[in-house]
Design a protein around this motif. Structure first.
Motif, mmCIF file in Angstrom:
data_model
loop_
_atom_site.group_PDB
_atom_site.id
_atom_site.type_symbol
_atom_site.label_atom_id
_atom_site.label_comp_id
_atom_site.label_asym_id
_atom_site.label_seq_id
_atom_site.Cartn_x
_atom_site.Cartn_y
_atom_site.Cartn_z
ATOM 1 N N GLU A 436 17.480 7.804 7.976
ATOM 2 C CA GLU A 436 18.669 7.029 7.626
ATOM 3 C C GLU A 436 18.314 5.849 6.732
ATOM 4 N N ARG A 437 19.055 5.710 5.650
ATOM 5 C CA ARG A 437 18.895 4.563 4.760
ATOM 6 C C ARG A 437 19.889 3.487 5.205
ATOM 7 N N ARG A 438 19.392 2.513 5.923
ATOM 8 C CA ARG A 438 20.254 1.485 6.499
ATOM 9 C C ARG A 438 20.682 0.464 5.453
ATOM 10 N N CYS A 439 21.876 -0.042 5.630
ATOM 11 C CA CYS A 439 22.368 -1.113 4.767
ATOM 12 C C CYS A 439 21.771 -2.445 5.215
ATOM 13 N N SER A 440 21.920 -3.435 4.354
ATOM 14 C CA SER A 440 21.346 -4.744 4.626
ATOM 15 C C SER A 440 22.150 -5.468 5.710
ATOM 16 N N GLU A 441 21.531 -5.689 6.857
ATOM 17 C CA GLU A 441 22.182 -6.424 7.934
ATOM 18 C C GLU A 441 22.339 -7.895 7.565
ATOM 19 N N LYS A 442 21.393 -8.422 6.798
ATOM 20 C CA LYS A 442 21.476 -9.818 6.376
ATOM 21 C C LYS A 442 22.701 -10.050 5.506
ATOM 22 N N GLN A 443 22.941 -9.141 4.554
ATOM 23 C CA GLN A 443 24.111 -9.283 3.686
ATOM 24 C C GLN A 443 25.405 -9.153 4.475
ATOM 25 N N ARG A 444 25.420 -8.234 5.438
ATOM 26 C CA ARG A 444 26.627 -8.065 6.250
ATOM 27 C C ARG A 444 26.956 -9.347 7.004
ATOM 28 N N ARG A 445 25.953 -9.972 7.603
ATOM 29 C CA ARG A 445 26.191 -11.209 8.355
ATOM 30 C C ARG A 445 26.662 -12.330 7.425
#
Length: 464
Positions: A436-445
Motif C-alpha cells: 500500500e502506498r500511504r498518503c501523507s499523514e502529516k499533510q492530512r493533520r
C-alpha cells in the motif's frame, strides 16, 4: 508547528474580526473568541444538502499568500526523496484554494486515502487521454471534408473507443470501492463501517458531490490548467446519468458532436433504462458486455506475478512510483516532473517554457517528419493512432501541435495494443495484496488543523 505560525496564518486571513480576546487558564494564553454565529460543520450528523451552483476556487492568490502556502503547507521533502510533483502536491494546492463552504473534515480525510489517491490518478490518466482523443477526433472530422472514410477508419476509431473504455474501467473500479465502503473507505459508508445503521443519504450526497468537485479541480491542475469546461462536462457525465447531470443541462456539449465522435468518446456501454434503474455511464462500463481483462479490476490492489505491457503501462500510471513516471515515459499529467519546473501555483515557469520553445524550434528532422506522417492519411484512411514499441522510453518535452499533439509539458499517452486474452480460466486467482502506498499523514493533520482554525477560531491551537 507552533503558536506563532498559527497567529501568522490567521493574520493573513483577517480572522480577528467581530470578536474579542480572553485569557484561557487551561492553555495559559490569550485566545480569540468570535462574536459571529457558530458555523455548523459535518462533524455534527445533520442533513446538510449537497452544494449547488458555481463553486469558485481561488486561482489568483497574491504573493504573500503564496509565500504562506510554501512556508506552512507545501509538502516538505524527506532526506533522499526526489523533488518531483506528486498527487499530494496537487491536492495541497486544491485544498488551499478551495472555498470554505466546500471543505469538511470528512472530505480531507477521504482525500488522504490510498483508494482515493488511485482514483485521482486514474481520473487524471483518463482525462488526459480523453482530451488527447478529442483533439484527434476533431482533426479527423475536418479531414472528412476532403477525404473518404474507409474500413481502416472504422478500425482506427475502434482502437480509440476501446482504449477510452478501458481507462474508464480503471476509474470505475476505484469508485465502486468507495461507494460500497470497501478497503480503507469503510468508515465513510453512508450506513457506517458495519453497514448496520440508518442510511445518512443527505450526508453521503454532500460528501461525494464535494469530492467530485474537488477531483475536477485536482485533474485540471494536474493537466496544466487545460480545458476546464471540457473536463467538468466529461467528469460530470461519467458520474451522473443524463437526468441528474446539471452541468450538462447548463452547458450542453454532446449535441454538438458528430456521430463518429459520439461513438468514440462516449463508448458503446451506454444504457437508457427507466429512471429508477438508471446507472451512471461509469457504472455501465463495469457491467458492460464487452471483453474485459479481469486483472484490470485489481490493478494497484492485487499483486500479479506477470503483467503484459498494456496492463503494466496502466499499473504504472495509477499505482506506480510517481518519481519514475517521467523516466519510464508513462505520462500522467504533470505528475513526476521536477517541482523546480513550476511555481507555487503549479504553473510552468517561463524559463522552462522558453527552453521547450527552443527545443521545438531546433527539433530534429526525424521528429518533424514523424509528426507530419501522423497527420497524413495512408491509402485514403484518416489519421491512425501512434503505436508504441513500449520499452517505456525516457520521456521528453512534447513538441507536437498537430493531430494528437499537445502544447503542454507532459507527453501524449500511447497505450500498448490489446493482447489476445487467454480463454483458459486460471486454476486460482491471486489474493496477495499490493504494497500500500500511504498518503501523507502529516499533510492530512495540517489541513485538518487549518480547517478547524478557519471554522472555529477560538479552538485550541496547540492540539497537533
Amino acid at each position: 508547528m507552533g503558536h506563532d505560525d498559527d497567529d501568522d496564518e490567521e493574520s493573513f486571513g483577517g480572522l480577528y474580526e467581530d470578536g474579542h480576546w480572553v485569557w484561557d487558564d487551561s492553555v495559559g494564553a490569550l485566545i480569540f473568541v468570535s462574536d459571529r454565529p457558530a458555523i455548523v460543520t459535518d462533524a455534527i450528523p445533520l442533513p446538510i444538502k449537497a452544494p449547488t451552483g458555481t463553486i469558485e476556487f481561488r486561482d489568483d492568490i497574491d504573493l504573500i499568500e503564496q509565500l504562506r502556502f510554501r512556508k506552512r503547507y507545501m509538502r516538505k521533502l524527506k532526506p533522499g526523496e526526489p523533488d518531483v510533483i506528486t498527487v499530494q502536491d496537487v491536492k495541497d494546492l486544491a485544498i488551499y484554494t478551495a472555498p470554505l463552504t466546500l471543505m469538511s473534515p470528512m472530505l480531507i480525510d477521504m482525500l488522504h486515502l490510498s483508494t482515493t489517491e488511485r482514483f485521482i490518478r486514474a481520473l487524471i490518466f483518463y482525462c488526459q487521454y480523453y482530451l488527447q482523443t478529442t483533439d484527434i477526433m476533431g482533426f479527423r472530422m475536418l479531414e472528412l471534408e476532403t477525404k473518404v472514410r474507409t474500413p481502416q477508419s472504422e478500425e482506427v476509431e475502434r482502437v480509440f473507443r476501446e482504449n477510452l473504455s478501458d481507462l474508464r474501467t480503471l476509474v470505475a473500479k476505484e469508485y465502486c470501492t468507495m461507494i460500497i465502503g470497501g478497503a480503507d473507505t469503510k468508515k465513510f459508508h453512508h450506513m457506517g463501517a458495519q453497514k448496520k445503521r440508518k442510511s445518512l443519504s443527505d450526508k453521503d450526497a454532500r460528501l461525494f458531490e464535494t469530492l467530485l468537485r474537488m477531483c475536477i479541480q485536482i485533474v485540471w491542475l494536474a493537466l496544466g490548467r487545460r480545458s476546464f469546461n471540457q473536463l467538468e462536462l466529461e467528469v460530470n457525465r461519467l458520474f451522473k446519468s443524463d437526468i441528474f447531470n446539471s452541468v450538462e443541462h447548463m452547458k450542453p456539449s454532446n449535441s454538438k458532436m458528430t456521430k463518429e465522435e459520439r461513438d468514440v468518446l462516449l463508448g458503446c456501454c451506454l444504457r437508457h433504462d427507466q429512471k429508477l434503474n438508471t446507472r451512471s455511464p461509469l457504472m455501465n462500463e463495469v457491467f458492460c458486455a464487452r471483453p474485459i481483462d479481469y486483472r484490470m479490476m485489481g490493478l494497484g490492489v492485487i499483486k500479479y506475478e506477470m503483467l503484459h505491457r498494456r496492463l503494466l503501462y496502466m499499473w504504472l500510471a495509477i499505482a506506480g512510483p510517481e518519481e519514475e513516471l517521467v523516466k519510464i515515459g508513462v505520462p500522467c499529467g504533470i505528475l513526476g516532473y521536477p517541482r523546480p519546473y513550476f511555481d507555487t501555483m503549479l504553473c510552468v515557469l517561463p524559463t522552462v517554457a522558453s527552453d521547450k520553445s527552443k527545443s521545438k524550434a531546433g527539433g530534429s528532422k526525424q521528429s518533424v517528419q514523424s509528426d507530419k506522417s501522423r497527420s497524413r492519411s495512408s491509402s485514403g484512411s484518416q489519421t491512425a493512432p501512434p503505436q508504441s514499441s513500449l520499452a517505456f522510453g525516457k520521456s521528453r518535452l512534447s513538441t507536437s501541435e498537430g493531430s494528437g499533439g499537445n502544447r503542454y509539458l507532459y507527453t501524449d499517452i500511447v497505450l500498448p495494443e490489446v493482447e489476445t486474452l487467454s480463454q483458459q480460466i486460471p486454476t486460482s486467482f491471486p489474493d496477495e495484496p499490493e504494497v500500500e502506498r500511504r498518503c501523507s499523514e502529516k499533510q492530512r493533520r495540517q489541513w485538518q488543523n487549518r480547517l478547524q482554525r478557519l471554522i472555529n477560531p477560538s479552538a485550541i491551537r496547540h492540539n497537533k
